[in-house]
Write an enzyme that holds these catalytic residues in place. Structure first.
Site, mmCIF file in Angstrom:
data_model
loop_
_atom_site.group_PDB
_atom_site.id
_atom_site.type_symbol
_atom_site.label_atom_id
_atom_site.label_comp_id
_atom_site.label_asym_id
_atom_site.label_seq_id
_atom_site.Cartn_x
_atom_site.Cartn_y
_atom_site.Cartn_z
ATOM 1 N N ASP A 46 0.837 -1.421 -0.067
ATOM 2 C CA ASP A 46 0.092 -0.112 0.178
ATOM 3 C C ASP A 46 0.757 1.190 0.096
ATOM 4 O O ASP A 46 1.749 1.590 1.003
ATOM 5 C CB ASP A 46 -0.972 0.071 1.245
ATOM 6 C CG ASP A 46 -1.752 1.154 1.081
ATOM 7 O OD1 ASP A 46 -2.628 1.320 0.285
ATOM 8 O OD2 ASP A 46 -1.453 1.845 2.212
ATOM 9 N N THR B 104 -3.373 4.918 -4.095
ATOM 10 C CA THR B 104 -2.146 5.843 -3.390
ATOM 11 C C THR B 104 -0.958 5.632 -4.089
ATOM 12 O O THR B 104 -0.116 6.292 -3.989
ATOM 13 C CB THR B 104 -2.228 5.407 -1.820
ATOM 14 O OG1 THR B 104 -2.065 3.965 -1.635
ATOM 15 C CG2 THR B 104 -3.355 5.774 -1.159
ATOM 16 N N THR B 105 -0.554 4.313 -4.804
ATOM 17 C CA THR B 105 0.568 4.045 -5.393
ATOM 18 C C THR B 105 0.722 4.807 -6.740
ATOM 19 O O THR B 105 1.649 5.345 -7.173
ATOM 20 C CB THR B 105 0.875 2.654 -5.578
ATOM 21 O OG1 THR B 105 0.639 1.932 -4.245
ATOM 22 C CG2 THR B 105 2.333 2.222 -6.080
ATOM 23 N N ASP C 7 -9.333 -0.238 2.224
ATOM 24 C CA ASP C 7 -9.132 0.282 0.617
ATOM 25 C C ASP C 7 -10.354 -0.325 -0.009
ATOM 26 O O ASP C 7 -10.999 0.633 -0.667
ATOM 27 C CB ASP C 7 -7.788 -0.203 0.043
ATOM 28 C CG ASP C 7 -6.770 0.445 0.548
ATOM 29 O OD1 ASP C 7 -6.871 1.451 1.205
ATOM 30 O OD2 ASP C 7 -5.648 0.160 -0.078
#
Length: 539
Positions: free
Chosen positions: A71, A104-105, A407
């Site tokens: 994550d 988020t990545t 998530d």
């Protein structure tokens, strides 16, 4: 004849301090250092992108804490970079986590690609940073409109579509093998707290996640009720199961009172001691009788910092009254408990009335793994909350399962806030790249050149997906570009089959909000880094 004597070097140096000297090279060096720091952060998390991305093991030397995750927000929050521009990318990942919960990545990888292209424009094309930043702003607006044009509307009553979207978010996680279990669980959790009158207001704090070691992730379950990660009191043989429960949440202490100020009470003989003990017993017994008179048979006691919330004597009397006691309830949990039970917290024994109680069919202590919990089921007029018990073989797996579940919950929340889906697998990025490149030809000057360059940088997402999946990234991205040029808008990279397919047919979908938030936040962050031309340290 007077001789002309030149001033010594020291004197010349002293006089030059009053002169102004502008080092134009310093600005370029500062900007280059910031861009390099941001790109290094993006390169760190780039290998974690996608279903076949690698995991990172993060070790904290001071506490020897170990985290295994892919994550992006978790990795960057634990890294704590020192360089200010690198810290901006870590904050960017946190902002994406707050806005959408997923991607988020992707947002950091995208920002890294934009920074790389910006560096090329500044160095090779001699573009001014302001012109590059303004082009990025226009690119973001156009990209969002392109994403909206290829999005697909979603009906919240279509549970299968919501599950597909949650599964896509989970497929890139460590616990991807359990996506068939966690996806429906996430969807049902969010739908259970959804208020039909205010469907856009989804507060994920109404979903309580309890982590219990033991078993596997398959044993994770959604509880329609309450679960306390504590045992019931067993003093004096108190009950551990109560049917037709009347539940009270109290915030006062069932223990002998203390003085308001620090002082000593001197007892000179045994008769005075007996009197004190007798008064304490009568005081506690009177409180227990008042509690029992309302019909209450389950007592939830908030943890006290002033004095003991309960004593052995009070627990003894409560056990004799057949009242199940759960003590040391955290203050932060009181709001969630009262909302679930549809009752009111009681702050004083004088306010203890039946109309403030909650009602449930069964309250019982059950074994979960090697420990015990108290479960409340069949709650009457239950509030819009839900509880998830996450299981796993060890703490690392449980922590990652909780992050993955968060998530998935955020993805479902995104679909409720903005009811549109787009394809995954790099399809929207390639489509944006092609349409932006075509739009750049309609523009003029440096703006046209900048947008054309930035359009190419969007291909970093499908390129990285192919690279992490062990495919030939150049061949895959070239074919993907050709398929989109022929009008196949939803063609994307199928990493399982190792080829390009219609990604909608493979059920690889994601919320529109995730992609629009990523492109907006990434461009905003890059623009801010480009505008910095100096770093001033203040003591």
């Amino acid at each position: 004849m007077a001789a002309v004597v030149s001033a010594p070097p020291a004197a010349r140096a002293h006089s030059s301090k009053t002169e102004t000297f502008t080092d134009t090279k310093r600005r370029d060096d500062v900007r280059h250092a910031n861009i390099s720091a941001g790109r290094s952060v993006a390169d760190t998390v780039r290998t974690s992108l996608g279903p076949r991305g690698m995991d990172k093991m993060i070790i904290t030397p001071s506490t020897n804490e170990v985290i295994i995750t892919n994550d992006g927000a978790t990795i960057l929050s634990q890294m704590a970079p020192l360089q200010p521009a690198a810290r901006m990318l870590a904050d960017l990942s946190r902002s994406q986590d707050a806005a959408a919960g997923d991607g988020t990545t992707s947002v950091v990888v995208l920002a890294g690609a934009l920074l790389r292209q910006s560096q090329h424009l500044l160095s090779n094309a001699a573009a001014h940073p302001t012109a590059v930043a303004d082009s990025l702003h226009k690119l973001a607006q156009k990209a969002v409109s392109i994403l909206r044009s290829i999005s697909i509307p979603v009906d919240l009553s279509d549970r299968d579509t919501l599950i597909k979207s949650a599964s896509t978010a989970l497929n890139s996680k460590v616990v991807s093998n359990y996506s068939s279990l966690l996806s429906p669980l996430a969807v049902d959790s969010v739908l259970s707290i959804l208020d039909p009158n205010n469907p856009s207001l989804v507060d994920l704090r109404d979903i309580k996640v309890i982590k219990k070691p033991g078993g596997t992730v398959d044993d994770t379950e959604l509880i329609k009720g309450l679960v306390f990660d504590k045992k019931a009191s067993h003093v004096a043989g108190g009950p551990t199961r109560v049917e037709n429960a009347k539940i009270a949440v109290i915030q006062f202490q069932i223990s002998p009172p203390k003085t308001d100020i620090e002082q000593s009470v001197v007892v000179s003989d045994y008769t005075q001691m007996d009197r004190i003990l007798r008064e304490e017993r009568n005081y506690i017994l009177g409180m227990v009788k008042k509690i029992k008179a309302t019909g209450c048979n389950v007592l939830l006691i908030q943890k006290s910092i002033l004095r003991d919330a309960v004593t052995e004597l009070s627990l003894h009397y409560l056990a004799k009254a057949k009242i199940l006691v759960v003590k040391d309830i955290e203050r932060d949990d009181i709001e969630f408990i009262t909302k679930t039970l549809n009752c009111l917290p009681i702050a004083n024994i004088e306010h203890f009335r039946e109309d403030k109680l909650g009602f449930a069919d069964v309250v019982e202590e059950v074994s979960v793994g090697e420990s015990k919990v108290v479960r409340v089921t069949g709650i009457k007029n239950m509030g819009r909350t839900s509880t998830v018990v996450v299981r796993g073989s060890n703490q690392l797996v449980i922590d990652e399962a909780e992050r993955s579940l968060h998530d998935a919950l955020c993805v479902v929340r995104c679909l409720i806030n903005e009811k549109y889906l787009i394809a995954g697998g790099g399809a929207p990025e390639i489509e944006m790249s092609l349409q932006l490149a075509a739009w750049a030809k309609e523009l003029q000057g440096m703006e046209s050149y900048c947008i054309k360059e930035f359009a190419e940088s969007l291909e970093v997402i499908p390129y990285t997906l192919a690279e992490n999946a062990g495919l030939n990234p150049v061949a895959i991205v070239t074919e993907l570009r050709n398929r989109h040029a022929r009008g196949e808008t939803y063609a994307g990279i199928n990493v399982r089959k190792g080829q390009i397919t219609n990604i909608l047919e493979e059920n690889v979908v994601q919320p529109l909000l995730v992609s629009t938030s990523a492109i907006t936040l990434a461009t905003e962050c890059v623009r801010m880094i480009l505008k910095i031309d100096d770093i001033v340290t203040v003591r």
